[in-house]
Design an enzyme around this catalytic site. Structure first.
Site, short mmCIF file in Angstrom:
data_model
loop_
_atom_site.label_atom_id
_atom_site.label_comp_id
_atom_site.label_asym_id
_atom_site.label_seq_id
_atom_site.Cartn_x
_atom_site.Cartn_y
_atom_site.Cartn_z
N TRP A 1 0.84 -1.21 0.00
CA TRP A 1 0.00 0.00 0.00
C TRP A 1 0.87 1.24 0.00
O TRP A 1 0.57 2.23 -0.68
CB TRP A 1 -0.96 -0.01 1.19
CG TRP A 1 -1.93 -1.16 1.13
CD1 TRP A 1 -2.03 -2.18 2.04
CD2 TRP A 1 -2.90 -1.43 0.11
NE1 TRP A 1 -3.02 -3.05 1.63
CE2 TRP A 1 -3.57 -2.62 0.46
CE3 TRP A 1 -3.29 -0.77 -1.07
CZ2 TRP A 1 -4.59 -3.17 -0.32
CZ3 TRP A 1 -4.30 -1.32 -1.85
CH2 TRP A 1 -4.94 -2.51 -1.47
N ASP B 1 -1.72 6.65 6.36
CA ASP B 1 -2.76 5.73 5.91
C ASP B 1 -3.02 4.77 7.07
O ASP B 1 -2.21 3.90 7.35
CB ASP B 1 -2.26 4.97 4.67
CG ASP B 1 -3.22 3.88 4.21
OD1 ASP B 1 -4.29 3.70 4.83
OD2 ASP B 1 -2.89 3.19 3.22
N LYS C 1 -11.92 -2.19 6.88
CA LYS C 1 -11.12 -3.05 7.74
C LYS C 1 -11.65 -2.98 9.18
O LYS C 1 -11.99 -3.98 9.76
CB LYS C 1 -9.64 -2.64 7.74
CG LYS C 1 -8.84 -2.58 6.42
CD LYS C 1 -9.22 -3.49 5.36
CE LYS C 1 -8.35 -3.62 4.12
NZ LYS C 1 -7.68 -2.51 3.52
#
Ligand SMILES: *Cc1c(COP(=O)(O)O)cnc(C)c1O
Length: 357
Positions: free
Chosen positions: A99, A166, A190
């Protein structure tokens, strides 16, 4: 048979969130309309988004001067939106996984990107330390929890330049010192709610500093000024997020949540370290994620991985297959996963060891 949901994302949600959202989809607050068919400009929805913002601020103790936004596009859109709004000349990034790599790639569209450190050469199995962050960078970006590799950074860095994170896969899992951050973003799927909404926590004074023109929908200012209602926000996911926030508050907030998350992850790592068949993929305990616990079988037992997968599946474990870039297993222990599920997977590992070691 009871299912134990270890999916990495979308992932387990509190039963409370699912039940309340199901009720509201049928009939919101008894008004005789579905949550899906009311105007986002109605007072019913305004109350929902207002309460979600207020609870987010309360749970994370967000100081004055910050906005909480609920936008579409996923965390992946933030990989571009953050540099679009904040990167004038150069930005510094820490590369701790897939990511982070994607975030770096997007930032390069907007200016110079300095990768201050990377753990790529060891398949991202550790958190780099002791790197330097250029003092003249417009901001420093890091991924707090590396969902795929199972590492986590629990530190709120104290920097002179704006800090961007993030937090898609560990937001709300522990208290965070928001005052250290200029921008935090997190896809909801999530640890908060269903996919379709991304939460953004932004310090209002970081915007308006780049010289480029920014398309309206990609400009944070648009959404700050309109309270996430410039256009139609993801109404149903926002309602679901609100239910999770209520559930979290009821459980005692983020301090209580952190205690539970430490308990759950410690129990599983202890078993992985003890069990003769398995080893953790992250050697340094200080780098191990509380949210995504990754493990493999020792080389001499490696051929048994499919057998363990089948064994665990037959006992109700869902979603434990490791990401293809790591292999082995990954058990995601997000907020909503009960201790009972951790005990269940530990039980599987012990039973399998008895039969095979
Ligand atoms: C899942 C994930 C993403 C991608 O989120 P999308 O909402 O699918 O764009 C980004 N960063 C991290 C850390 C993630 O876990």
């Amino acid at each position: 048979m009871k299912k134990h949901n270890f999916y990495a994302g979308p992932s387990i949600m509190p039963a409370f969130t699912i039940e309340k959202t199901a009720e509201a989809v049928l009939n919101l607050n008894g008004i005789g309309l579905s949550l899906m068919e009311i105007s986002h400009r109605s007072k019913d929805f305004q109350a929902i988004i207002d309460e979600a913002v207020a609870l987010f601020k309360e749970l994370l103790k967000i100081p004055e001067g910050y906005s909480v936004l609920f936008l579409g596009g996923g965390a992946s859109l933030q990989f571009a939106m953050a540099p679009y709004n904040l990167l004038e000349k150069k930005a510094a990034y820490l590369n701790t996984g897939e990511w982070a790599t994607k975030a770096i790639k997007e930032a390069k569209n907007f200016g110079e990107v300095i990768t201050v450190a990377s753990s790529e050469e060891k398949i991202f199995n550790y958190i780099p330390r002791g790197y330097e962050i250029p003092a003249d960078a417009d901001y420093f970006h890091f991924t707090s929890n590396n969902t795929i590799y199972g590492t986590e950074i629990l530190e709120d860095f104290d920097l002179k330049i704006p800090l961007v994170s993030d937090m898609s896969s560990d937001i709300l899992s522990r208290p965070v010192d928001i005052s250290k951050y200029a921008l935090i973003y997190a896809g909801a799927q999530k640890n908060i709610g269903p996919s379709g909404v991304t939460v953004i926590i932004i310090r209002n004074d970081v915007i308006g500093k780049v010289s480029r023109k920014i398309p309206t929908m990609l400009n944070y200012k648009t959404h700050i000024d309109k309270g996430s209602m410039f256009n139609t926000p993801p109404v149903v996911p926002i309602f679901a997020c609100l239910q999770t926030l209520k559930w979290l508050k009821d459980l005692g907030g983020l301090e209580a949540m952190e205690k539970m998350n430490i308990r759950k992850s410690s129990a599983l790592y202890t078993e992985i370290d003890r069990n003769k068949l398995f080893r953790p993929t992250i050697p340094n305990p200080a780098d191990r994620s509380r949210m995504n616990v990754c493990f493999v079988m020792y080389d001499e037992y490696k051929h048994m991985e499919p057998a363990f997968q089948e064994f665990a599946t037959a006992r109700g474990m869902i979603g434990i297959k490791g990401h293809r870039s790591v292999g082995g297993f990954r058990a995601s222990l997000y907020n909503a996963l009960p201790m009972e599920s951790v005990d269940a997977i530990i039980g599987c590992m012990q039973e399998f060891e008895k039969q095979n070691a």
